[in-house]
Design a protein around this motif. Structure first.
Motif, PDB file in Angstrom:
ATOM      1  N   SER A   1      60.749  32.475   3.106  1.00 19.17           N
ATOM      2  CA  SER A   1      60.183  32.769   1.739  1.00 19.17           C
ATOM      3  C   SER A   1      59.736  34.114   1.320  1.00 19.17           C
ATOM      4  O   SER A   1      60.113  34.631   0.031  1.00 19.17           O
TER       5      SER A   1
ATOM      6  N   TYR B   1      53.070  37.603   0.949  1.00 15.48           N
ATOM      7  CA  TYR B   1      54.019  37.313   1.574  1.00 15.48           C
ATOM      8  C   TYR B   1      54.726  38.576   2.435  1.00 15.48           C
ATOM      9  O   TYR B   1      54.953  39.399   1.948  1.00 15.48           O
TER      10      TYR B   1
ATOM     11  N   TYR C   1      59.540  29.961  -9.460  1.00 13.81           N
ATOM     12  CA  TYR C   1      60.155  30.017  -8.201  1.00 13.81           C
ATOM     13  C   TYR C   1      61.537  29.565  -8.406  1.00 13.81           C
ATOM     14  O   TYR C   1      62.203  29.500  -7.450  1.00 13.81           O
TER      15      TYR C   1
ATOM     16  N   GLU D   1      68.926  30.091   7.885  1.00 12.20           N
ATOM     17  CA  GLU D   1      68.030  29.119   7.275  1.00 12.20           C
ATOM     18  C   GLU D   1      68.323  27.667   7.531  1.00 12.20           C
ATOM     19  O   GLU D   1      67.657  26.988   7.768  1.00 12.20           O
TER      20      GLU D   1
ATOM     21  N   TYR E   1      57.502  22.754   3.881  1.00 15.59           N
ATOM     22  CA  TYR E   1      58.817  23.359   4.257  1.00 15.59           C
ATOM     23  C   TYR E   1      59.498  23.140   2.889  1.00 15.59           C
ATOM     24  O   TYR E   1      59.966  21.747   2.676  1.00 15.59           O
TER      25      TYR E   1
ATOM     26  N   LEU F   1      64.443  27.891   1.196  1.00 11.61           N
ATOM     27  CA  LEU F   1      63.466  28.761   0.968  1.00 11.61           C
ATOM     28  C   LEU F   1      62.464  29.001   1.894  1.00 11.61           C
ATOM     29  O   LEU F   1      62.262  30.120   2.242  1.00 11.61           O
TER      30      LEU F   1
ATOM     31  N   LEU G   1      55.865  27.477   2.564  1.00  9.20           N
ATOM     32  CA  LEU G   1      55.192  27.989   1.510  1.00  9.20           C
ATOM     33  C   LEU G   1      53.962  27.086   1.667  1.00  9.20           C
ATOM     34  O   LEU G   1      53.892  25.843   1.778  1.00  9.20           O
TER      35      LEU G   1
ATOM     36  N   SER H   1      51.045  32.166  -3.715  1.00  7.55           N
ATOM     37  CA  SER H   1      52.076  31.682  -2.648  1.00  7.55           C
ATOM     38  C   SER H   1      52.036  30.248  -3.085  1.00  7.55           C
ATOM     39  O   SER H   1      51.214  29.483  -2.900  1.00  7.55           O
TER      40      SER H   1
ATOM     41  N   SER I   1      58.579  26.776  -3.554  1.00  9.93           N
ATOM     42  CA  SER I   1      59.547  27.035  -4.549  1.00  9.93           C
ATOM     43  C   SER I   1      60.256  25.955  -4.711  1.00  9.93           C
ATOM     44  O   SER I   1      59.920  24.775  -4.069  1.00  9.93           O
TER      45      SER I   1
END
Length: 715
Positions: A332, A364, A393, A406, A532, A536, A539, A591, A594
């Motif tokens: 992220s 971040y 986002y 990822e 999760y 991305l 977060l 934060s 997204s």
């Protein structure tokens, strides 16, 4: 004139096939090329069109194209070899991560693939030029070249740009509608040009409302393999009468039915690592203790993340198993760092009484993680770069070099951050259903759960340990108060019960002024949740009441989320007094999750697409069978061939033509008399049949041509 229109339609078909196919390959495997590639491809298509459209025989064009391909490869053999090797490795990454899920990762150098894609485009242009100018199998051979490429890219990656879909759909439809446009006497070239505009307009309107670029791909089963796996799991669950288990949960360790993890599950969980005991209460004497000092280049409310916990034991948390890969990128943070709307900052951290074995990291930071829990420490003073992000986002995306990693890490996340005791999961799912906590998407679900958890009971730092072995369930059903670890535990468990990977995070939340050293005390200790988001990464989500109320989900616009969601990683400390939260200062860190996609069953549009594909394949198969039977019978013995020619001519006469006397006489001899006198008489009959067929087909409207060709199989 017809001959010119036929050749022009062939050129347009080549352009609609070659350029989209090349770009589909690039899009599916994250290949790169400079802006000259489309111009090069157009030149290659024009050259191959000239080679195959204006010579009577195709052999000269084949030899010229083959010679040019060999010369081009020899002249740039070193560049092409490196590019094709890189393409092969990228395809291997996509294949292994889609089907094998083995964590195959390729970290090669960034290469431009312009020359390689031009070479592939030239080969495709030559093949399309050869097949589209062929009088035999002119429909079948171009589809044989193009459709496998399309299916391979969709099967591995599952996505297709809108303009590529438009061109390929138009190519297939116009090819099937016009057929043998290279015949000089044919009228199909004119039909092609008349069809081109309405087909393009129709497809454009469809893409205007259903643009693939805006599809929520993660909500669908994107590949046939994934769809087959989902159907198999559903069938297995129904046979076992296990209606409560979901597709995701079917991959997780099961409980022994007592509410506690089974022995098999306990062996898979790393219970020997650091743990977080929910029964522990904060010591009042430690609240005033100085933990560390922080000096930031930005002002705002910040989180310092120390450890995360992934294994829920009912009355505590332990760390999840370590990821088998070499490192864990901060996905992220990398996506935010690559955004034009991010603002960089720097933070100086000096430890006082904090545990030096771990690093305390702000959101971040792009530092890679050593383990699932966090980043190993060792120094009492260090500096960390971080980014803040105050925009929506929905436009964020990972850098191309991290997407394959990822995908591999995502498999690990879904296998380790959804586990719950069966009794806990069933109770929380029932509770979520009663309170309508499942939203239309991931964002709404996160917001509904966070708001419900915050409103469940009041905050009290002096809350005594719960008289239960399942703190999450007790919080939702009986608790009258709690502090941060209770709220975060309940939210994390609820997210897991709803199919969203989540984990418990511990650290410190504090206010800082730019350039001034902020003193972080024991009362700033805090716990929150990380969710999760597919594509991305992790977060943070704040669920403790009275905490800092930052912009919803990291500053999402109202169009992205109509109702308020959980705040960004900003939380009020867990001191004795909890006051109203301050408003965010300019430059404060935001934060939050997204845009992500909730995994769902195949939608109606996908089922309709499958039905259309099956309908097309059945029609095409019928066409091939009928056409083959006509040819076999026409090529058999004299009498049988003459009768077949009469039946074929009778079918053609149904479109308004008159029965030729030659065919009528030959059929009467074959059926009533002693048969045809010679082979020449049959050849004359067949020649007249071919003329009748071509003249009738050229005079038909486009929709009658479809029936003439594909339903009756007369061409």
């Amino acid at each position: 004139m017809n001959k010119f229109l036929n050749r022009l339609s062939t050129l347009l078909l080549m352009l609609m096939a070659v350029i989209p196919l090349v770009h589909l390959i690039m899009y599916s495997f994250s290949l790169t090329a400079d802006q000259r590639l489309p111009v090069f491809l157009i030149v290659a298509v024009l050259f191959c069109w000239l080679m195959f459209s204006f010579w009577r025989f195709s052999l000269p064009g084949i030899l010229v194209c083959l010679a040019l391909a060999i010369l081009f490869y020899q002249g740039r053999s070193e560049i092409l070899s490196a590019q094709f090797e890189d393409i092969a490795n990228r395809m291997a990454v996509a294949y292994y991560n889609r089907f094998v899920a083995s964590g195959y990762v390729y970290n090669g150098a960034e290469l431009s693939h312009t020359e390689a894609m031009l070479f592939i485009g030239f080969i495709l242009s030559a093949l399309m030029g050869l097949t589209l100018n062929s009088r035999e199998d002119r429909v079948f051979l171009p589809l044989l070249i193009s459709l496998p490429i399309v299916f391979l890219c969709l099967l591995v990656y599952g996505k297709m740009p809108g303009w590529v879909m438009l061109c390929l759909c138009a190519f297939v439809f116009l090819l099937l509608s016009t057929g043998r446009v290279n015949a000089p006497e044919g009228n199909a070239g004119k039909s092609f040009l008349f069809l081109l505009l309405p087909v393009a307009l129709l497809l454009s309107l469809v893409l205007l409302f259903k643009n693939p670029d805006n599809y929520n791909y993660e909500e669908q089963k994107l590949s046939l393999v994934e769809l087959a796996q989902g159907l198999t799991q559903e069938l297995t669950a129904s046979l076992r009468e296990d209606s409560e288990s979901s597709l995701v949960n079917a991959r997780l360790p099961e409980s022994d039915g007592t509410g506690e993890p089974s022995e098999q599950q306990s062996e898979q969980l790393n219970v020997s690592g650091d743990t977080l005991d929910l029964a522990d209460t904060p010591e009042q004497s430690s609240l005033d203790q100085t933990i560390l000092y922080v000096t930031s280049t930005q002002s705002g409310h910040f989180y310092l993340r120390s450890r995360s916990y992934g294994s829920y034991t009912g009355s505590g948390w332990s760390q999840a198993p370590d990821y088998p890969g070499e490192r864990i990128p901060a996905f992220s943070a990398q996506a935010i760092a690559a955004s034009e709307n991010s603002v960089g900052g720097k933070m100086e951290i000096r430890l006082e009484s904090a545990d030096p074995s771990v690093m305390y990291i702000p959101y971040y930071s792009t530092l890679d993680y050593d383990t699932e829990a966090g980043i190993g420490g060792g120094s009492s003073r260090y500096s960390v770069d971080f980014f803040t992000y105050n925009s929506g986002y929905s436009s964020l995306s990972l850098p191309s070099e991290l997407r394959d990693m990822e995908l591999s890490y995502r498999q690990f996340v879904y296998a380790n951050y959804l586990s719950l005791p069966d009794s806990t999961r069933a109770s929380l799912q029932e509770l979520a259903s009663q309170n309508s906590l499942s939203g239309d998407g991931v964002y709404e679900t996160i917001a509904l759960v966070a708001e419900y958890v915050r409103s469940r009971c009041p905050y009290n730092i002096n809350t005594q340990p719960y008289p239960s072995e399942d703190y999450a369930l007790y919080f939702f059903t009986q608790a009258t108060e709690g502090y941060c670890i209770h709220f975060a535990t309940a939210a994390t468990a609820m997210y897991r019960a709803l199919g969203l990977p989540a984990r418990m995070v511990a650290g410190y939340a504090f206010e800082a002024e730019a350039g001034a050293a902020a003193q972080v005390l024991g009362e700033n200790a805090h716990a929150w949740t990380e969710v999760y988001i597919d594509g991305l990464g992790w977060l943070p989500v704040e669920v403790t009441p009275g905490s800092y109320e930052g912009p919803a989900l990291g500053g999402l616009d109202e169009e992205e989320l109509e109702q308020p969601a959980s705040p960004s990683p900003s939380g009020q400390n867990d001191g004795a007094a909890q006051e109203a939260s301050p408003q965010p200062t300019e430059g404060a860190e935001n934060s939050a999750p997204s845009e992500a996609r909730e995994r769902r069953s195949p939608g109606p549009w996908m089922l309709a697409a499958v039905l259309l594909v099956l309908l097309f394949l059945s029609g095409f198969l019928r066409y091939r069978i009928k056409r083959r039977l006509w040819r076999q019978n026409l090529g058999s013995g004299k009498n049988k061939a003459a009768l077949t020619a009469w039946r074929c001519a009778k079918r053609i006469c149904g479109y308004g033509a008159a029965m030729p006397e030659e065919i009528q006489a030959a059929a009467q001899k074959a059926f009533f008399g002693r048969g045809l006198d010679s082979r020449e008489e049959l050849e004359a009959c067949l020649s007249r049949l071919e003329v009748l067929r071509d003249e009738t087909y050229a005079s038909l409207a486009w929709y009658k041509k479809l029936k003439f060709r594909f339903f009756d199989g007369l061409i």
